[in-house]
Design a protein around this motif. Sequence first.
Motif, PDB file in Angstrom:
ATOM      1  N   HIS A 254      -0.054  -6.264   1.634  1.00 42.52           N
ATOM      2  CA  HIS A 254      -1.265  -6.559   2.234  1.00 42.52           C
ATOM      3  C   HIS A 254      -1.553  -7.784   1.287  1.00 42.52           C
ATOM      4  O   HIS A 254      -1.678  -7.916   0.024  1.00 42.52           O
ATOM      5  CB  HIS A 254      -2.383  -5.575   1.902  1.00 42.52           C
ATOM      6  CG  HIS A 254      -2.277  -4.479   2.843  1.00 42.52           C
ATOM      7  ND1 HIS A 254      -3.185  -4.557   3.992  1.00 42.52           N
ATOM      8  CD2 HIS A 254      -1.905  -3.316   2.985  1.00 42.52           C
ATOM      9  CE1 HIS A 254      -2.676  -3.385   4.718  1.00 42.52           C
ATOM     10  NE2 HIS A 254      -2.018  -2.528   4.141  1.00 42.52           N
TER      11      HIS A 254
ATOM     12  N   CYS B  36      -3.903  -0.997   9.566  1.00 43.57           N
ATOM     13  CA  CYS B  36      -2.758  -0.246   8.565  1.00 43.57           C
ATOM     14  C   CYS B  36      -3.388   1.211   8.454  1.00 43.57           C
ATOM     15  O   CYS B  36      -4.773   1.399   8.520  1.00 43.57           O
ATOM     16  CB  CYS B  36      -2.585  -0.863   7.396  1.00 43.57           C
ATOM     17  SG  CYS B  36      -1.348  -0.101   6.581  1.00 43.57           S
TER      18      CYS B  36
ATOM     19  N   CYS C 276       0.958  -1.170   0.017  1.00 43.60           N
ATOM     20  CA  CYS C 276       0.115  -0.026   0.055  1.00 43.60           C
ATOM     21  C   CYS C 276       0.906   1.078   0.029  1.00 43.60           C
ATOM     22  O   CYS C 276       2.207   1.132  -0.022  1.00 43.60           O
ATOM     23  CB  CYS C 276      -0.995   0.117   1.036  1.00 43.60           C
ATOM     24  SG  CYS C 276      -0.052   0.302   2.829  1.00 43.60           S
TER      25      CYS C 276
ATOM     26  N   CYS D 249      -3.356   3.126   5.912  1.00 47.17           N
ATOM     27  CA  CYS D 249      -4.100   3.298   4.556  1.00 47.17           C
ATOM     28  C   CYS D 249      -5.614   2.864   4.828  1.00 47.17           C
ATOM     29  O   CYS D 249      -6.397   3.071   3.713  1.00 47.17           O
ATOM     30  CB  CYS D 249      -3.347   1.998   3.617  1.00 47.17           C
ATOM     31  SG  CYS D 249      -3.696   0.337   3.925  1.00 47.17           S
TER      32      CYS D 249
ATOM     33  N   LYS E 189       3.239  -1.390   3.293  1.00 44.57           N
ATOM     34  CA  LYS E 189       2.814  -2.471   4.165  1.00 44.57           C
ATOM     35  C   LYS E 189       2.409  -3.620   2.804  1.00 44.57           C
ATOM     36  O   LYS E 189       1.485  -3.141   1.962  1.00 44.57           O
ATOM     37  CB  LYS E 189       1.866  -2.417   4.942  1.00 44.57           C
ATOM     38  CG  LYS E 189       2.153  -1.181   6.050  1.00 44.57           C
ATOM     39  CD  LYS E 189       3.176  -1.911   7.106  1.00 44.57           C
ATOM     40  CE  LYS E 189       3.409  -1.015   8.114  1.00 44.57           C
ATOM     41  NZ  LYS E 189       4.434  -1.127   9.074  1.00 44.57           N
TER      42      LYS E 189
END
Length: 427
Positions: free
Chosen positions: A268, A313, A262, A315, A266
């Motif tokens: 995902h 997260c 992202c 995001c 991170k």
Amino acid sequence: MKLFNKYLGLLRLYLIDLLAGIAISKALSELTIQQYFSKETLHKIQQDKFQRLFNIAKSSTEFYRNTTTYSELPILTKEMVRSNFNNFISNIYNKRLYTKATGGSTGKSLVYYSTAKSRSYLWAGIMLSWMVAGYEKGDKIAILAGSALIDVKSGFKRRVFYKLFNVDTYSAYHLDEQNMRLYIEKLINTKVKIIYGYATVLDRLATFINTKYASSFPDLKGIVSTAEIFTESMRNNIEEAFNVSVFNQYGCNEAGVSAFECEYHKLHLINTRSYFEVDNEGSLISTDLSNEGFIMIKYLTGDQVEMSEEINCICGRHFPIINKVIGRINDMIIDTDQNIIHGSFFHFLFRNDNSIKQFQVQFDQKTINVFLNVDLTIHDKNYYNRYLDEVKRNLKFNHYNLFINSSFLSSNNAKHRHIINTTEPVL
Ligand SMILES: [Zn+2]
């Protein structure tokens, strides 16, 4: 104009769906919304999809006929799939099955069947990673890769598919300075917006730009790296060369595994596409939830991962986070002219030959030795000289040797290495 481009982009996607018989647009809109669902909702979707698939497997495949629970199932290896191949086919699946082969960083690849739905999710997952890098539908994409992503002898349909996708493919096989110069000029002149490619290839191209061939890419929005180990030093090197952000993408298609980085870097893992677990050694074991035609449950991906405890997260996505992917860097082969060929060349060369069980390529400055472990009941030894001829056409060495059913060199960690530079110590 922007709106027009957006509609043109959408139109391209629908044409792709029509042409390839798949539904990327549907899968993409689904994942785009789903990524912000709560952890609980995602978990529920995953469980429901698994239960549905497991029921289909039990009632329509030979391999899963007598099973009752997930936990009693053995971990599925490539070897088990190979030797029971037909028993994984669902006898109630009546749509087309697509023959696919795994890339795989260790040893021989696996031939398996995929479905239109599974392929749609594969592409949608990749497109999610492009979108983080700035992609808008219709944008020009450059794919720099080997056999896993580009079929060198690709057919007409595949060429049209890429054309509609607005994708230009760049082969990772011959990455010498002359080709790198051509690639860089083409990336600039065709106004590429997103580059998607193997980590080692991007890294090599970046080093060339940083040290010998300074260039600027005014139209480029971002880069997505895939298929191999991606290190922070690679990221820095590539970002310096291209002056855009670099995002990692990781997948193991036969197991439905697809993960994308992202905006906060991170990684995902799309847990509505796969039902996965990580064992004590860190091995990723997974089931493709969208392949209802050729069902492989609890498949050993061969990759080791470390999952993060992090749940929220910044995001806003709730797909679980992978801290680290521990796999292997695909080695390069350097010939006497200093031409470099990507190791996946050999995976491509052998992937459709079921008589070849394992291979290894050893080389030094003068000699290349190709070791094949084969089933001699299918072909005789002379048959395999055709592969040596193919190697001769692509790599320049003083000596070429073929060894049939001789033992391989092994590394200390006992993992099979398929490319070994014998001038370097074996690690
Ligand atoms: Zn995130």
